[in-house]
Design a protein around this motif. Structure first.
Motif, PDB file in Angstrom:
ATOM      1  N   LEU A  59       8.563 -13.040  11.394  1.00  0.00           N
ATOM      2  CA  LEU A  59       7.350 -12.708  12.142  1.00  0.00           C
ATOM      3  C   LEU A  59       6.138 -13.162  11.358  1.00  0.00           C
ATOM      4  N   MET A  60       5.119 -13.620  12.061  1.00  0.00           N
ATOM      5  CA  MET A  60       3.850 -13.957  11.408  1.00  0.00           C
ATOM      6  C   MET A  60       2.722 -13.182  12.086  1.00  0.00           C
ATOM      7  N   PRO A  61       2.445 -11.959  11.564  1.00  0.00           N
ATOM      8  CA  PRO A  61       1.361 -11.178  12.161  1.00  0.00           C
ATOM      9  C   PRO A  61       0.008 -11.608  11.607  1.00  0.00           C
ATOM     10  N   ASN A  62      -1.073 -11.252  12.290  1.00  0.00           N
ATOM     11  CA  ASN A  62      -2.408 -11.459  11.700  1.00  0.00           C
ATOM     12  C   ASN A  62      -3.095 -10.098  11.519  1.00  0.00           C
ATOM     13  N   THR A  63      -4.199 -10.069  10.778  1.00  0.00           N
ATOM     14  CA  THR A  63      -4.796  -8.762  10.440  1.00  0.00           C
ATOM     15  C   THR A  63      -5.291  -7.971  11.669  1.00  0.00           C
ATOM     16  N   PRO A  64      -5.697  -8.594  12.785  1.00  0.00           N
ATOM     17  CA  PRO A  64      -6.063  -7.754  13.936  1.00  0.00           C
ATOM     18  C   PRO A  64      -4.911  -6.864  14.443  1.00  0.00           C
ATOM     19  N   THR A 111      15.149   4.239  -2.700  1.00  0.00           N
ATOM     20  CA  THR A 111      15.454   2.853  -3.076  1.00  0.00           C
ATOM     21  C   THR A 111      15.471   1.963  -1.828  1.00  0.00           C
ATOM     22  N   ASN A 112      15.416   0.659  -2.077  1.00  0.00           N
ATOM     23  CA  ASN A 112      15.472  -0.284  -0.950  1.00  0.00           C
ATOM     24  C   ASN A 112      16.863  -0.271  -0.296  1.00  0.00           C
ATOM     25  N   THR A 113      17.894  -0.064  -1.114  1.00  0.00           N
ATOM     26  CA  THR A 113      19.253  -0.037  -0.532  1.00  0.00           C
ATOM     27  C   THR A 113      19.424   1.193   0.373  1.00  0.00           C
ATOM     28  N   GLN A 133      18.026  -9.884  -3.503  1.00  0.00           N
ATOM     29  CA  GLN A 133      19.127  -9.678  -4.460  1.00  0.00           C
ATOM     30  C   GLN A 133      19.606  -8.224  -4.418  1.00  0.00           C
ATOM     31  N   GLU A 134      18.624  -7.321  -4.356  1.00  0.00           N
ATOM     32  CA  GLU A 134      18.907  -5.890  -4.410  1.00  0.00           C
ATOM     33  C   GLU A 134      19.717  -5.421  -3.197  1.00  0.00           C
ATOM     34  N   ILE A 135      19.391  -5.961  -2.003  1.00  0.00           N
ATOM     35  CA  ILE A 135      20.001  -5.404  -0.773  1.00  0.00           C
ATOM     36  C   ILE A 135      21.175  -6.225  -0.238  1.00  0.00           C
ATOM     37  N   ILE A 142      10.851  -2.050   4.028  1.00  0.00           N
ATOM     38  CA  ILE A 142      10.852  -2.250   2.572  1.00  0.00           C
ATOM     39  C   ILE A 142       9.496  -2.836   2.206  1.00  0.00           C
ATOM     40  N   GLY A 143       8.720  -2.045   1.433  1.00  0.00           N
ATOM     41  CA  GLY A 143       7.323  -2.414   1.166  1.00  0.00           C
ATOM     42  C   GLY A 143       6.471  -1.837   2.278  1.00  0.00           C
ATOM     43  N   THR A 144       5.665  -0.833   1.937  1.00  0.00           N
ATOM     44  CA  THR A 144       4.851  -0.196   2.989  1.00  0.00           C
ATOM     45  C   THR A 144       3.361  -0.394   2.672  1.00  0.00           C
ATOM     46  N   LEU A 194      11.156  -6.612   6.157  1.00  0.00           N
ATOM     47  CA  LEU A 194      10.883  -6.977   4.766  1.00  0.00           C
ATOM     48  C   LEU A 194       9.390  -7.291   4.662  1.00  0.00           C
ATOM     49  N   GLY A 195       8.657  -6.443   3.924  1.00  0.00           N
ATOM     50  CA  GLY A 195       7.195  -6.594   3.936  1.00  0.00           C
ATOM     51  C   GLY A 195       6.559  -6.591   2.572  1.00  0.00           C
ATOM     52  N   THR A 196       7.300  -7.068   1.549  1.00  0.00           N
ATOM     53  CA  THR A 196       6.656  -7.226   0.235  1.00  0.00           C
ATOM     54  C   THR A 196       5.923  -8.565   0.244  1.00  0.00           C
ATOM     55  N   LYS A 197       5.129  -8.802  -0.804  1.00  0.00           N
ATOM     56  CA  LYS A 197       4.534 -10.128  -0.959  1.00  0.00           C
ATOM     57  C   LYS A 197       5.683 -11.127  -1.164  1.00  0.00           C
ATOM     58  N   PRO A 198       5.482 -12.391  -0.765  1.00  0.00           N
ATOM     59  CA  PRO A 198       6.582 -13.361  -0.879  1.00  0.00           C
ATOM     60  C   PRO A 198       7.174 -13.434  -2.290  1.00  0.00           C
ATOM     61  N   GLN A 199       6.334 -13.338  -3.323  1.00  0.00           N
ATOM     62  CA  GLN A 199       6.851 -13.464  -4.696  1.00  0.00           C
ATOM     63  C   GLN A 199       7.759 -12.295  -5.102  1.00  0.00           C
ATOM     64  N   SER A 222      11.609 -10.501   8.627  1.00  0.00           N
ATOM     65  CA  SER A 222      10.719 -10.736   7.487  1.00  0.00           C
ATOM     66  C   SER A 222       9.309 -11.053   7.969  1.00  0.00           C
ATOM     67  N   ILE A 223       8.324 -10.407   7.330  1.00  0.00           N
ATOM     68  CA  ILE A 223       6.933 -10.740   7.674  1.00  0.00           C
ATOM     69  C   ILE A 223       6.276 -11.533   6.546  1.00  0.00           C
ATOM     70  N   ALA A 224       7.075 -11.906   5.528  1.00  0.00           N
ATOM     71  CA  ALA A 224       6.495 -12.591   4.358  1.00  0.00           C
ATOM     72  C   ALA A 224       5.986 -13.990   4.728  1.00  0.00           C
ATOM     73  N   SER A 258      10.458   2.386   2.027  1.00  0.00           N
ATOM     74  CA  SER A 258      10.490   2.436   0.551  1.00  0.00           C
ATOM     75  C   SER A 258       9.335   1.584   0.045  1.00  0.00           C
ATOM     76  N   ASP A 259       8.851   1.940  -1.141  1.00  0.00           N
ATOM     77  CA  ASP A 259       7.785   1.150  -1.732  1.00  0.00           C
ATOM     78  C   ASP A 259       7.840   1.285  -3.247  1.00  0.00           C
ATOM     79  N   ARG A 260       7.373   0.201  -3.913  1.00  0.00           N
ATOM     80  CA  ARG A 260       7.343   0.204  -5.381  1.00  0.00           C
ATOM     81  C   ARG A 260       6.347   1.248  -5.896  1.00  0.00           C
ATOM     82  N   THR A 261       5.296   1.517  -5.096  1.00  0.00           N
ATOM     83  CA  THR A 261       4.296   2.518  -5.493  1.00  0.00           C
ATOM     84  C   THR A 261       4.516   3.779  -4.654  1.00  0.00           C
ATOM     85  N   PRO A 262       5.205   4.794  -5.224  1.00  0.00           N
ATOM     86  CA  PRO A 262       5.578   5.970  -4.419  1.00  0.00           C
ATOM     87  C   PRO A 262       4.373   6.690  -3.809  1.00  0.00           C
TER      88      PRO A 262
HETATM   89  N1  LIG Z   1      -2.139  -9.273   5.220  1.00  0.00           N
HETATM   90  C1  LIG Z   1      -2.020 -10.260   6.095  1.00  0.00           C
HETATM   91  O1  LIG Z   1      -2.962 -10.727   6.734  1.00  0.00           O
HETATM   92  C2  LIG Z   1      -0.677 -10.858   6.357  1.00  0.00           C
HETATM   93  C3  LIG Z   1      -0.487 -11.672   7.470  1.00  0.00           C
HETATM   94  C4  LIG Z   1       0.785 -12.193   7.708  1.00  0.00           C
HETATM   95  C5  LIG Z   1       1.808 -11.912   6.847  1.00  0.00           C
HETATM   96  N2  LIG Z   1       1.584 -11.129   5.765  1.00  0.00           N
HETATM   97  C6  LIG Z   1       2.691 -10.888   4.856  1.00  0.00           C
HETATM   98  O2  LIG Z   1       2.954  -9.501   4.835  1.00  0.00           O
HETATM   99  C7  LIG Z   1       3.499  -9.167   3.572  1.00  0.00           C
HETATM  100  C8  LIG Z   1       2.778  -7.962   3.048  1.00  0.00           C
HETATM  101  O3  LIG Z   1       1.415  -8.256   2.901  1.00  0.00           O
HETATM  102  P1  LIG Z   1       0.370  -7.087   2.661  1.00  0.00           P
HETATM  103  O4  LIG Z   1      -0.966  -7.687   2.755  1.00  0.00           O
HETATM  104  O5  LIG Z   1       0.722  -5.916   3.525  1.00  0.00           O
HETATM  105  O6  LIG Z   1       0.718  -6.743   1.122  1.00  0.00           O
HETATM  106  P2  LIG Z   1       0.667  -5.367   0.343  1.00  0.00           P
HETATM  107  O7  LIG Z   1      -0.370  -4.467   0.937  1.00  0.00           O
HETATM  108  O8  LIG Z   1       0.575  -5.701  -1.113  1.00  0.00           O
HETATM  109  O9  LIG Z   1       2.095  -4.707   0.633  1.00  0.00           O
HETATM  110  C9  LIG Z   1       3.275  -5.043  -0.049  1.00  0.00           C
HETATM  111  C10 LIG Z   1       3.919  -3.753  -0.513  1.00  0.00           C
HETATM  112  O10 LIG Z   1       5.224  -4.020  -1.008  1.00  0.00           O
HETATM  113  C11 LIG Z   1       5.414  -3.242  -2.194  1.00  0.00           C
HETATM  114  N3  LIG Z   1       6.479  -3.816  -3.015  1.00  0.00           N
HETATM  115  C12 LIG Z   1       6.428  -4.861  -3.886  1.00  0.00           C
HETATM  116  N4  LIG Z   1       7.624  -5.092  -4.442  1.00  0.00           N
HETATM  117  C13 LIG Z   1       8.468  -4.174  -3.895  1.00  0.00           C
HETATM  118  C14 LIG Z   1       9.848  -3.897  -4.057  1.00  0.00           C
HETATM  119  N5  LIG Z   1      10.626  -4.624  -4.897  1.00  0.00           N
HETATM  120  N6  LIG Z   1      10.376  -2.892  -3.356  1.00  0.00           N
HETATM  121  C15 LIG Z   1       9.623  -2.138  -2.501  1.00  0.00           C
HETATM  122  N7  LIG Z   1       8.306  -2.355  -2.314  1.00  0.00           N
HETATM  123  C16 LIG Z   1       7.746  -3.351  -2.983  1.00  0.00           C
HETATM  124  C17 LIG Z   1       4.067  -3.313  -2.856  1.00  0.00           C
HETATM  125  O11 LIG Z   1       3.944  -2.333  -3.870  1.00  0.00           O
HETATM  126  P3  LIG Z   1       2.804  -2.495  -5.011  1.00  0.00           P
HETATM  127  O12 LIG Z   1       1.585  -1.842  -4.445  1.00  0.00           O
HETATM  128  O13 LIG Z   1       3.372  -1.789  -6.180  1.00  0.00           O
HETATM  129  O14 LIG Z   1       2.609  -3.964  -5.252  1.00  0.00           O
HETATM  130  C18 LIG Z   1       3.156  -3.074  -1.666  1.00  0.00           C
HETATM  131  O15 LIG Z   1       2.992  -1.713  -1.373  1.00  0.00           O
HETATM  132  C19 LIG Z   1       3.335 -10.390   2.666  1.00  0.00           C
HETATM  133  O16 LIG Z   1       4.563 -11.041   2.509  1.00  0.00           O
HETATM  134  C20 LIG Z   1       2.382 -11.265   3.420  1.00  0.00           C
HETATM  135  O17 LIG Z   1       2.658 -12.622   3.187  1.00  0.00           O
HETATM  136  C21 LIG Z   1       0.387 -10.575   5.519  1.00  0.00           C
END
Ligand SMILES: NC(=O)c1ccc[n+]([C@@H]2O[C@H](COP(=O)([O-])OP(=O)(O)OC[C@H]3O[C@@H](n4cnc5c(N)ncnc54)[C@H](OP(=O)(O)O)[C@@H]3O)[C@@H](O)[C@H]2O)c1
Length: 278
Positions: free
Chosen positions: A119-124, A57-59, A82-84, A9-11, A70-75, A96-98, A36-40
């Motif tokens: 999970l807490m991944p890093n960018t590498p 859909t996420n469901t 709620q949805e699932i 959920i969130g790609t 679960l990979g959306t931004k924390p907010q 969850s990777i949030a 699934s993703d908010r931006t198709p």
């Molecule tokens: N990047 C890092 O270094 C890092 C490291 C550790 C953990 N994390 C965690 O990983 C998560 C993702 O980070 P990211 O950098 O990959 O962010 P990202 O590129 O913005 O990816 C989040 C994706 O979730 C989609 N989304 C938002 N709301 C949604 C919903 N209700 N249903 C389905 N999809 C939805 C977003 O769509 P939109 O494009 O429309 O917003 C976006 O494509 C975050 O929680 C972050 O804290 C990231």
């Protein structure tokens, strides 16, 4: 090969790193992944490149997979929970990777799931050289092995006993990558000041950090201190530089940076706990 189906959920960036990693590592087949993703458009492009399945859909993701990432931004995660919540059942493992989103909130929102993992991944991880913190409560070694096998193509899993450990890895490995870039920038800038072209300066900085890292990895039976001592001859250049680093209290500066990142991770988790009402 893992037989379970994976749902994402969130790609965005990080989930794509996981998806590409598990596919390149041949841990699962593309048709075992649904996203699934908010931006198709984002998901369509990913699906055309990787042949994973698209859910509208996420469901639908939850309905078609057993391990749900679960990979959306924390907010955005509160809304997703709620949805699932009514479609998550006892056969689901929630991962969850949030960043900064406490596991207790996810457990409260999705109580029926078989297991909850943070999970807490890093960018590498995006180049299959990551560090991934793993926390689950209650701990289950079968789930840990499963997630470890899944994640192994993108990096090293580090299991921690509590979220204090996750916050420490957030500082040292996730923010840590940023701190390493900052140090590399200093090398690059200094070389440019000494007449090097930007591209060469960048290359030297990268290769020096990469080379030192690979050497330390290969010589894993030696301490980092002994590797440092091996380049430090009496009255030589490294000794001169290290003495200067000591005088500038670089150790203290780095410790302060790690502490600031750790404190901020704890603060974000506290804020999320206060603001989220399942
Ligand atoms: N990047 C890092 O270094 C890092 C490291 C550790 C953990 N994390 C965690 O990983 C998560 C993702 O980070 P990211 O950098 O990959 O962010 P990202 O590129 O913005 O990816 C989040 C994706 O979730 C989609 N989304 C938002 N709301 C949604 C919903 N209700 N249903 C389905 N999809 C939805 C977003 O769509 P939109 O494009 O429309 O917003 C976006 O494509 C975050 O929680 C972050 O804290 C990231």
């Amino acid at each position: 090969m893992i037989k379970e189906y994976l749902g994402f959920i969130g790609t965005g960036n990080m989930q794509q790193a996981i998806i590409r990693g598990v596919l390149e590592g041949k841990v699962v087949q593309p048709d075992q992944i649904v996203g699934s993703d908010r931006t198709p458009e984002k998901l369509n492009l990913l699906a055309s490149q990787t042949k994973i399945r698209i859910a509208k859909t996420n469901t639908e993701v939850v309905g078609n997979a057993q391990i749900i990432f679960l990979g959306t931004k924390p907010q955005d995660l509160g809304g997703v929970l709620q949805e699932i919540k009514n479609v998550v059942g006892s056969h689901h493992v929630i991962v969850s990777i949030a960043a900064g989103f406490p596991l207790s909130i996810i457990k409260q929102a999705l109580p029926k799931a078989k297991a909850h993992v943070r999970l807490m991944p890093n960018t590498p991880c995006m180049v299959q050289s990551g560090v991934i913190g793993f926390f689950m409560s209650p701990f289950n070694s079968h789930v840990e092995r499963l997630v470890s096998e899944l994640i192994s193509p993108i990096g090293q899993l580090v299991t921690v006993q509590d979220e204090h450990g996750i916050d420490a890895l957030t500082a040292a490995a996730a923010s840590g990558a940023g701190f390493v870039f900052k140090l590399m920038e200093s090398f690059e800038v200094w070389l440019i000041e000494h007449g090097f072209q930007k591209t060469t300066a960048r290359e030297v900085a990268i290769e020096t950090f990469l080379g030192a890292g690979i050497l330390a990895q290969k010589e894993h039976d030696k301490s980092l201190a002994s590797l440092r001592e091996a380049v430090t001859s009496k009255k030589g250049t490294t000794e001169a530089g290290l003495l200067s680093m000591e005088k500038s209290q670089i150790d203290m500066g780095l410790k302060a940076a790690l502490k600031a990142a750790f404190d901020r991770a704890q603060e974000i988790s506290r804020d999320q706990s206060l603001s989220f009402a399942p």
